[in-house]
Design an enzyme around this catalytic site. Structure first.
Site, PDB file in Angstrom:
ATOM      1  N   LEU A  63       0.799  -1.224   0.000  1.00  0.00           N
ATOM      2  CA  LEU A  63       0.000   0.000   0.000  1.00  0.00           C
ATOM      3  C   LEU A  63       0.835   1.278   0.000  1.00  0.00           C
ATOM      4  O   LEU A  63       1.966   1.313   0.466  1.00  0.00           O
ATOM      5  CB  LEU A  63      -0.932  -0.002   1.216  1.00  0.00           C
ATOM      6  CG  LEU A  63      -1.956  -1.142   1.236  1.00  0.00           C
ATOM      7  CD1 LEU A  63      -2.824  -1.063   2.482  1.00  0.00           C
ATOM      8  CD2 LEU A  63      -2.830  -1.109  -0.010  1.00  0.00           C
ATOM      9  N   LEU A 125     -12.932   1.960   7.055  1.00  0.00           N
ATOM     10  CA  LEU A 125     -12.461   0.723   7.669  1.00  0.00           C
ATOM     11  C   LEU A 125     -11.085   0.334   7.153  1.00  0.00           C
ATOM     12  O   LEU A 125     -10.856   0.259   5.956  1.00  0.00           O
ATOM     13  CB  LEU A 125     -13.441  -0.427   7.407  1.00  0.00           C
ATOM     14  CG  LEU A 125     -14.828  -0.267   8.025  1.00  0.00           C
ATOM     15  CD1 LEU A 125     -15.699  -1.460   7.667  1.00  0.00           C
ATOM     16  CD2 LEU A 125     -14.742  -0.098   9.533  1.00  0.00           C
ATOM     17  N   LYS A 185     -18.855   0.063   3.237  1.00  0.00           N
ATOM     18  CA  LYS A 185     -18.658  -1.327   2.847  1.00  0.00           C
ATOM     19  C   LYS A 185     -19.974  -2.072   2.975  1.00  0.00           C
ATOM     20  O   LYS A 185     -20.667  -1.969   3.991  1.00  0.00           O
ATOM     21  CB  LYS A 185     -17.592  -1.994   3.728  1.00  0.00           C
ATOM     22  CG  LYS A 185     -16.175  -1.742   3.269  1.00  0.00           C
ATOM     23  CD  LYS A 185     -15.185  -2.632   3.995  1.00  0.00           C
ATOM     24  CE  LYS A 185     -13.792  -2.433   3.454  1.00  0.00           C
ATOM     25  NZ  LYS A 185     -12.791  -3.289   4.137  1.00  0.00           N
ATOM     26  N   GLU A 264       4.316   2.062   8.112  1.00  0.00           N
ATOM     27  CA  GLU A 264       5.354   1.242   8.733  1.00  0.00           C
ATOM     28  C   GLU A 264       6.639   2.008   9.042  1.00  0.00           C
ATOM     29  O   GLU A 264       7.292   1.751  10.061  1.00  0.00           O
ATOM     30  CB  GLU A 264       5.674   0.034   7.833  1.00  0.00           C
ATOM     31  CG  GLU A 264       4.518  -0.928   7.652  1.00  0.00           C
ATOM     32  CD  GLU A 264       3.527  -0.487   6.585  1.00  0.00           C
ATOM     33  OE1 GLU A 264       2.455  -1.115   6.475  1.00  0.00           O
ATOM     34  OE2 GLU A 264       3.820   0.504   5.856  1.00  0.00           O
ATOM     35  N   PHE A 290       6.573  -5.697   4.848  1.00  0.00           N
ATOM     36  CA  PHE A 290       6.417  -4.253   4.976  1.00  0.00           C
ATOM     37  C   PHE A 290       7.534  -3.611   5.783  1.00  0.00           C
ATOM     38  O   PHE A 290       7.667  -2.384   5.781  1.00  0.00           O
ATOM     39  CB  PHE A 290       5.057  -3.921   5.577  1.00  0.00           C
ATOM     40  CG  PHE A 290       3.895  -4.475   4.789  1.00  0.00           C
ATOM     41  CD1 PHE A 290       4.021  -4.740   3.427  1.00  0.00           C
ATOM     42  CD2 PHE A 290       2.688  -4.756   5.400  1.00  0.00           C
ATOM     43  CE1 PHE A 290       2.964  -5.256   2.693  1.00  0.00           C
ATOM     44  CE2 PHE A 290       1.626  -5.273   4.679  1.00  0.00           C
ATOM     45  CZ  PHE A 290       1.762  -5.526   3.328  1.00  0.00           C
ATOM     46  N   ASP A 322      -2.689 -14.682  -0.504  1.00  0.00           N
ATOM     47  CA  ASP A 322      -2.505 -13.226  -0.383  1.00  0.00           C
ATOM     48  C   ASP A 322      -1.650 -12.655  -1.511  1.00  0.00           C
ATOM     49  O   ASP A 322      -1.731 -11.476  -1.809  1.00  0.00           O
ATOM     50  CB  ASP A 322      -1.859 -12.888   0.962  1.00  0.00           C
ATOM     51  CG  ASP A 322      -2.865 -12.907   2.102  1.00  0.00           C
ATOM     52  OD1 ASP A 322      -4.030 -13.243   1.841  1.00  0.00           O
ATOM     53  OD2 ASP A 322      -2.476 -12.603   3.242  1.00  0.00           O
ATOM     54  N   ARG A 372       2.425 -17.816   8.629  1.00  0.00           N
ATOM     55  CA  ARG A 372       0.960 -17.830   8.626  1.00  0.00           C
ATOM     56  C   ARG A 372       0.365 -19.225   8.842  1.00  0.00           C
ATOM     57  O   ARG A 372      -0.591 -19.364   9.601  1.00  0.00           O
ATOM     58  CB  ARG A 372       0.443 -17.256   7.304  1.00  0.00           C
ATOM     59  CG  ARG A 372      -1.070 -17.196   7.241  1.00  0.00           C
ATOM     60  CD  ARG A 372      -1.556 -16.676   5.902  1.00  0.00           C
ATOM     61  NE  ARG A 372      -2.988 -16.446   5.887  1.00  0.00           N
ATOM     62  CZ  ARG A 372      -3.668 -16.047   4.838  1.00  0.00           C
ATOM     63  NH1 ARG A 372      -3.052 -15.813   3.701  1.00  0.00           N
ATOM     64  NH2 ARG A 372      -4.970 -15.863   4.899  1.00  0.00           N
TER      65      ARG A 372
END
Length: 520
Positions: A63, A125, A185, A264, A290, A322, A372
């Site tokens: 992002l 959000l 949303k 970050e 990140f 992802d 993960r």
């Protein structure tokens, strides 16, 4: 909006609404067909991003980078090509916390990029909670105007207002345009107006849970326990707390949790400030990928001789669907270069808890790499761990190869060991626990016992990873033969097991590598 401007007639508006509805239906169908995210069906075919999606020029899944790329496109169009095309950039309100967005806003106004339109979808959000400004549209307006942009605040669900703002943008001269769209949303879906970023509905935790546990979750549990034991422990996160599981700390110690949102670089700087003069024991977490954007802040922390603990989750291709923008494949290399940095790579819940405790008591910068997928707990709760001491988790006098894995690949190595044992071949399996410092003594001793044959397997790029760390450790030893299994090339979305296999770091790949060692 300027009065007197022609309004769009009804047929084109209805056509736009119909097109939007068709896109929604197609997205839902793609999601169902892929068994998850729409990108699964798009990115699972073909060898490269440009071949899979030829209309994509710049990947911006990380992002805060899209508006800068749009500025570059607009600059080339206006000043180099003298072309009439316009550039449109869609941003989410969560990523507007990234400093790079405001750098791009300053760039766009400085160079008078009136062929550039930024559309900010303000649905309030983020990933783990509401964004800092929620639906305060007037603040968004004032900030964009302060950066020199023509700014229009619209109802993002009203095609008429959007069309009007886009027409105004086309007529504006000397300034770029920002369209700040207020949205909800789930708008239009019955019963979905109250959507919120509530995070995981996690119940009370004991130690250790039965079955399989993701090391990222074990990090959150361990951090919450550490916070209960020491009131100087402070936790920070970049709006990923429901993924890194630092939310477990926030739940029991909210007064010592700092939400830094999707920023970050600033999060690392804030963490450095919190840790100054040893005022606090600081842990900051986000996706490991990140942290790469905060590398300069981290290296400056080392120059400042700071004591700081960073936890990066979602490492490697094992995160699955992802996609590559979220996969940390460079982080070990990055942190290994930091002077005095300790790099932990725990492989189960017990070793993760020990890593958290050891990091809290270790000088300098510490990095904890968590995964993960849920993986089996392989160590008993009383197992002792030390920095720079590896664990030999599978050993026999008949071992013929030493295999070194960490995180998910340690479990792949153990699965390969089980299968090889059925075929009459035994291998020694090592869990390094810390990649820096690396337990060279254990690795060399095991390699000597297995004929000098070593295989490393890692969910990371080859460059700067575990394989190269082991190569450096055994470089002065005669008779050593090292084979490195690592991720090569830009990965893609897919199921974790499929990606481990595709990139040659699965149990099947380890088994084949062991056999090829003898064939050669």
């Amino acid at each position: 909006m300027a009065s007197g401007e022609p309004r769009p007639d009804q047929p084109p508006l209805q056509a736009l609404r119909d097109a939007a509805n068709r896109l929604r239906v197609r997205a839902l169908r793609a999601t169902c067909a892929a068994g998850g995210l729409p990108q699964c069906s798009l990115l699972s075919r073909g060898p490269s991003l440009h071949q899979r999606l030829p209309f994509v020029d710049v990947a911006t899944g990380s992002l805060g980078q899209g508006l800068g790329a749009a500025c570059g496109m607009a600059y080339v169009g206006k000043y180099f090509d003298k072309a009439s095309y316009r550039v449109f950039c869609l941003l989410g309100d969560g990523e507007v916390s990234e400093g790079s967005v405001w750098e791009a806003l300053a760039f766009g106004s400085h160079y008078r990029l009136d062929n550039l339109v930024a559309i900010v979808d303000v649905n309030r959000l983020g990933q783990s909670e509401a964004t800092p400004l929620c639906h305060d549209m007037e603040v968004y307006r004032r900030r964009c105007e302060a950066f020199g942009w023509n700014t229009y605040v619209v109802n993002g669900h009203a095609v008429e207002e959007l069309g009007e703002a886009l027409r105004q943008a086309a007529q504006g001269k000397g300034k770029p345009t920002a369209i700040v769209a207020k949205t909800y949303k789930g708008r239009g879906i019955p019963g979905e107006w109250a959507l919120s970023a509530a995070g995981h509905g996690l119940g009370p935790h004991g130690w250790l849970p039965a079955g399989e546990v993701a090391t990222r979750k074990a990090y959150g549990v361990a951090l919450a326990k550490l916070g209960a034991a020491n009131e100087r422990v402070v936790a920070l996160d970049g709006d990923t707390k429901n993924s890194t599981f630092s939310e477990l700390f926030k739940r029991v110690h909210p007064e010592r949790y700092i939400e830094c949102y999707i920023a970050e670089q600033n999060m690392v700087s804030v963490a450095l400030g919190c840790a100054a003069r040893d005022r606090a024991v600081v842990f900051a977490s986000t996706f490991a990928a990140f942290f790469t954007r905060a590398f300069d802040h981290i290296r400056m922390g080392a120059i400042s001789r700071t004591n700081l603990n960073l936890c990066g989750s979602h490492c490697g291709v094992s995160i699955g669907e992802d996609g590559p923008s979220q996969m940390a494949l460079e982080d070990i290399a990055m942190f290994r270069t930091i002077p005095g940095c300790t790099v932990f790579y725990p492989s189960d819940a017990v070793s993760t808890e020990r890593a958290v405790c050891l990091a809290a008591n270790t000088k300098g910068i510490c990095f904890i790499r968590t995964s993960r997928p849920e993986t089996p707990v392989i160590y008993p709760p009383e197992e002792k761990f030390e920095i720079g001491q590896a664990k030999v988790v599978r050993k026999s006098d008949a071992d013929r190869v030493t295999v070194i894995g960490a995180g998910v690949t340690l479990h792949e190595a153990l699965a390969a060991a089980d299968e090889l044992a059925k075929q009459g071949t035994h291998i020694r399996v090592i869990d390094p626990f810390t990649i820096k410092p690396l337990d060279a003594d254990t690795i060399v001793a095991s390699a000597r016992a297995t004929g000098g044959r070593i295989i490393t397997v890692e969910d990371h790029y080859r460059e700067g990873g575990i394989g190269e760390a082991v190569a450096a450790a055994v470089s002065g030893e005669p008779g050593m033969v090292l084979q490195s299994l690592a991720v090569s090339g830009v990965p893609r979305s897919g199921k974790p097991a499929e990606l481990l296999d595709l990139f040659g770091i699965s149990a099947k790949s380890i088994l084949a590598a062991v056999k090829s060692t003898f064939a050669n």
